[in-house]
Design an enzyme around this catalytic site. Structure first.
Site, PDB file in Angstrom:
ATOM      1  N   ASP A 180      24.209  -2.377   9.556  1.00  0.00           N
ATOM      2  CA  ASP A 180      23.332  -1.450  10.255  1.00  0.00           C
ATOM      3  C   ASP A 180      24.009  -0.090  10.455  1.00  0.00           C
ATOM      4  O   ASP A 180      25.161  -0.026  10.883  1.00  0.00           O
ATOM      5  CB  ASP A 180      22.992  -2.050  11.626  1.00  0.00           C
ATOM      6  CG  ASP A 180      22.046  -1.157  12.408  1.00  0.00           C
ATOM      7  OD1 ASP A 180      20.915  -0.992  11.952  1.00  0.00           O
ATOM      8  OD2 ASP A 180      22.468  -0.615  13.446  1.00  0.00           O
ATOM      9  N   GLU A 224      22.647  -0.370   4.725  1.00  0.00           N
ATOM     10  CA  GLU A 224      21.464   0.274   5.287  1.00  0.00           C
ATOM     11  C   GLU A 224      21.787   1.755   5.472  1.00  0.00           C
ATOM     12  O   GLU A 224      22.038   2.240   6.565  1.00  0.00           O
ATOM     13  CB  GLU A 224      21.073  -0.358   6.633  1.00  0.00           C
ATOM     14  CG  GLU A 224      19.716   0.112   7.127  1.00  0.00           C
ATOM     15  CD  GLU A 224      19.711   1.023   8.359  1.00  0.00           C
ATOM     16  OE1 GLU A 224      18.687   1.664   8.618  1.00  0.00           O
ATOM     17  OE2 GLU A 224      20.747   1.097   9.044  1.00  0.00           O
TER      18      GLU A 224
HETATM   19  C1  GLC Z   1      19.258   1.120  12.083  1.00  0.00           C
HETATM   20  C2  GLC Z   1      18.079   0.280  12.492  1.00  0.00           C
HETATM   21  C3  GLC Z   1      17.300   0.995  13.541  1.00  0.00           C
HETATM   22  C4  GLC Z   1      18.178   1.295  14.698  1.00  0.00           C
HETATM   23  C5  GLC Z   1      19.441   2.019  14.272  1.00  0.00           C
HETATM   24  C6  GLC Z   1      20.469   1.976  15.346  1.00  0.00           C
HETATM   25  O1  GLC Z   1      18.886   2.246  11.439  1.00  0.00           O
HETATM   26  O2  GLC Z   1      17.304  -0.025  11.380  1.00  0.00           O
HETATM   27  O3  GLC Z   1      16.187   0.262  13.932  1.00  0.00           O
HETATM   28  O4  GLC Z   1      17.495   2.078  15.613  1.00  0.00           O
HETATM   29  O5  GLC Z   1      20.047   1.434  13.172  1.00  0.00           O
HETATM   30  O6  GLC Z   1      21.033   0.693  15.433  1.00  0.00           O
HETATM   31  C1  GLC Z   2      17.758   7.669  10.798  1.00  0.00           C
HETATM   32  C2  GLC Z   2      19.003   7.041  10.374  1.00  0.00           C
HETATM   33  C3  GLC Z   2      18.758   5.613   9.977  1.00  0.00           C
HETATM   34  C4  GLC Z   2      17.985   4.900  11.059  1.00  0.00           C
HETATM   35  C5  GLC Z   2      16.781   5.619  11.447  1.00  0.00           C
HETATM   36  C6  GLC Z   2      16.140   4.939  12.620  1.00  0.00           C
HETATM   37  O1  GLC Z   2      16.922   7.806   9.708  1.00  0.00           O
HETATM   38  O2  GLC Z   2      19.570   7.718   9.270  1.00  0.00           O
HETATM   39  O3  GLC Z   2      19.964   4.976   9.785  1.00  0.00           O
HETATM   40  O4  GLC Z   2      17.552   3.672  10.591  1.00  0.00           O
HETATM   41  O5  GLC Z   2      17.123   6.912  11.791  1.00  0.00           O
HETATM   42  O6  GLC Z   2      14.961   5.568  12.936  1.00  0.00           O
END
Ligand code: GLC
Ligand code: GLC
Length: 649
Positions: free
Chosen positions: A286, A328
């Site tokens: 994540d 991710e």
């Molecule tokens: C990732 C998750 C998102 C979350 C963020 C912080 O992007 O997909 O839902 O808010 O990380 O953990």
């Molecule tokens: C941004 C971040 C991504 C996260 C997302 C959550 O796009 O780059 O990591 O999942 O915010 O909304």
């Protein structure tokens, strides 16, 4: 002296003073053998990041002990799996692989209830279930579980670690892999480490980025991107209790971990191994782009972030080689690619394909999709994409501005158009989406909404427009069809498979209403699964559409699984001679070929049959309709939103 030599001496010394007597003889042999193989790389990475610190070798020694303990607690069944996967490392490139991401509470509602959903997963053909974060987290807002208070404890509303282990092995028995989140950029402010920091313990204050005043935060903020400007401006939060500014990239209760401290690397490795040992086949890394901070940069995708992930990868190779990483990184396409490597992340979300599929649906044009995929689709043969259409997050328009410019598209204006289009502010748009994270300073925003609502089903049902309903279903089939046929693991986002509409109920929940991503976090009820499995009949147009979506997806998945060409074969993006169409060729080493052609418009399109020449045969068969397509002179016709999966005869 070279690093390799150094690492050998270092490992000998570490082993000489590491007690392996708690390991079985077999484990001790495995451990030493794997260390011999992977320690040089781990040493290289670790000393690259921490070598300048006086206690680097002390921490390295501790790390080896953590790895030893990790192996000791790995269950025999998982060790067996390690050996199997080592023999078949590219299992994730198989055509059998189909994923689904779901929230336990929205599908279960508990871990034990999910056992009953196994037939549902199987009826769709799912072989990989990603359970959204299910760890102990603050009550109320926990960023959908992404604020972890204890990696070793399941959120009591969902069950226990034992329940999770039981589910993992039940899934495994049915040929379904469990995928868990590894939320390692931050913890919640209720994690034991954060609590100790709040209590003033210096050792734990060093686990996070804490600042006495704004001097340093201000310097960093010159170049940082704001991730959730709708809830808090900037990337730091003032904590009254300790009177310090805390680095919080996401929500104020999500404290960024300080990876410049080797104790943090070690501590989180131990948590990672715990998750691996539950029986997770892959860990979703994540927010991995954010783990390294460097003044004067945007603190995303820094070189040392990569080095650290490679170091984590070494640790897994030593303890749990069956487990792979899924990246991710929702960032610039060039940066997404940099995480993908057998020694870093073997799997990666494909946010560029995702965003550009939506772009093509809005514009009915495929130039940006084709050009971008030509540039960015190809990755190492040892790795694979995880292709998705929707997920629990927003849609960000992460395409490459330079590629857009080459096509005469102004990236800024175009993003504005896409936001307008998908939030229904653009005249004639079919979509019902919700703007997310609007930034008052630069007008930037992203889009939320369910697959079905963004594809036009919500509007069409409301106005009782049967052609609109039809088009919406076809759009959904088109987008998912591409993820099923292009190279990679297709990942369904649970609730998409039954075409659920936006759920606006979050607006009445104080813990959710500030975060519009909840509009696309939707329960799949028993009524939904019963309908999908054919145990009940559709009683209204919504249910009829839902069943059409489910059956349509299921059929395509079944076709994918019957044809090896969808597995380990290359993907070559082609120029279709019609800018409403997208085409690509799959080809394997046995010389089998598949041509996929897709029409993104609501009008019939023609394609010159010369495109079929890439198949090098006189005729081909459309796997979706079972019809034969001849190589003759007249142009090929594609119905509105039609896709063809043409297998060379
Ligand atoms: C990732 C998750 C998102 C979350 C963020 C912080 O992007 O997909 O839902 O808010 O990380 O953990
Ligand atoms: C941004 C971040 C991504 C996260 C997302 C959550 O796009 O780059 O990591 O999942 O915010 O909304």
């Amino acid at each position: 002296m070279s690093y390799a030599a150094d690492s050998g001496v270092c490992l000998d010394r570490i082993l000489a003073s590491t007690d392996l007597s708690g390991l079985s003889k077999k484990d001790a042999t495995t451990f030493t053998r794997r260390l011999k193989e992977h320690f040089p790389r781990l040493f290289d990475k670790y000393t690259y990041v921490y070598g300048h610190q006086y206690d680097c070798y002390f921490h390295l020694q501790k790390l080896v002990e953590i790895l030893r303990d990790g192996l000791k607690s790995r269950k025999p069944a998982l060790k067996k799996l390690d050996n199997e996967r080592l023999k078949n490392p590219l299992w994730y490139r198989d055509e059998q692989q189909v994923g689904m991401a779901c929230y336990v509470d929205l599908m279960g509602p508990t871990l034990n209830d999910l056992h009953d959903k196994i037939p549902y997963f199987k009826s769709l053909g799912v072989t990989y279930v990603h359970l959204m974060p299910l760890y102990d987290a603050p009550k109320g807002d926990s960023d959908g579980g992404y604020a972890v208070s204890d990696y070793r404890k399941v959120n009591p509303t969902l069950g226990t670690v034992k329940d999770l282990e039981k589910l993992a092995s039940a899934l495994q028995k049915e040929g379904i892999n469990l995928i868990l989140d590894f939320v390692f950029n931050h913890t919640s402010d209720e994690h034991a480490w954060a609590k100790a920091a709040l209590a003033g313990e210096k050792q734990f204050q060093d686990y996070y980025y804490l600042f006495d005043d704004r001097t340093i935060p201000d310097q960093y903020e010159h170049t940082l991107r704001e991730i959730f400007p709708q809830v808090r401006r900037g990337s730091f939060t003032f904590n009254e209790q300790i009177e310090k500014w805390v680095w919080t990239t996401f929500n104020s209760f999500q404290w960024d971990l300080n990876y410049s401290n080797p104790a943090v690397f070690n501590a989180i490795t131990s948590e990672m191994l715990f998750l691996a040992n539950i029986g997770s086949a892959a860990l979703r890394l994540d927010a991995l782009a954010f783990i390294w901070k460097e003044l004067g940069t945007n603190c995303e995708n820094q070189e040392k972030a990569h080095v650290l992930i490679q170091a984590f990868n070494c640790c897994l190779q030593i303890v749990a080689p069956a487990v792979v990483f899924k990246s991710e990184a929702i960032v610039h396409p060039d940066e997404v690619l940099k995480y993908i490597d057998k020694d870093e992340c073997q799997l990666s979300y494909n946010p560029l394909l995702m965003a550009l599929l939506w772009n093509s649906l809005a514009t009915r044009k495929t130039r940006l999709l084709t050009r971008s995929m030509k540039k960015s689709f190809s990755i190492s043969e040892n790795c694979t994409w995880v292709n998705y259409v929707r997920c629990h997050d927003d849609i960000g328009w992460t395409f490459d501005d330079a590629v857009a410019n080459e096509l005469g598209i102004n990236a800024f204006d175009h993003r504005h158009f896409l936001n307008q289009f998908y939030t229904g502010r653009f005249e004639g748009s079919f979509a019902n989406g919700v703007p997310f994270a609007e930034n008052p300073s630069n007008g930037d925003c992203r889009v939320c909404g369910s697959l079905a609502s963004l594809c036009g089903l919500e509007g069409a049902l409301k106005s009782n427009d049967s052609k609109g309903i039809d088009d919406a279903v076809k759009r959904m089939m088109l987008l998912y069809g591409i993820t099923f046929s292009i190279g990679g693991i297709p990942l369904l986002y649970s609730s998409d498979e039954v075409g659920k509409l936006n759920d606006y109920s979050y607006r009445f929940d104080d813990t959710k209403k500030h975060d519009d991503r909840w509009v696309n976090r939707i329960a799949v009820t028993r009524a939904d699964t019963e309908l999908a499995l054919g145990n009940t009949s559709p009683a209204n147009p919504t249910e009829t559409a839902s069943l059409r979506v489910f059956n349509g997806l299921r059929k395509m998945i079944a076709i994918r699984k019957q044809n090896a060409i969808f597995g380990q074969s290359s993907t070559q993006i082609l120029d279709a001679d019609n800018h409403h169409c997208f085409a690509f060729l799959r080809e394997n080493t046995q010389g089998h070929k598949l041509l996929v052609i897709c029409n993104f418009s609501e009008h019939v399109q023609t394609i010159q049959r010369s495109l079929l020449a890439t198949l090098k045969g006189a005729s081909s068969r459309d796997l979706l309709t079972d019809e034969t397509v001849e190589m003759n002179a007249s142009p090929l016709l594609l119905e509105p939103f039609q896709q063809m999966w043409l297998l060379a005869d």
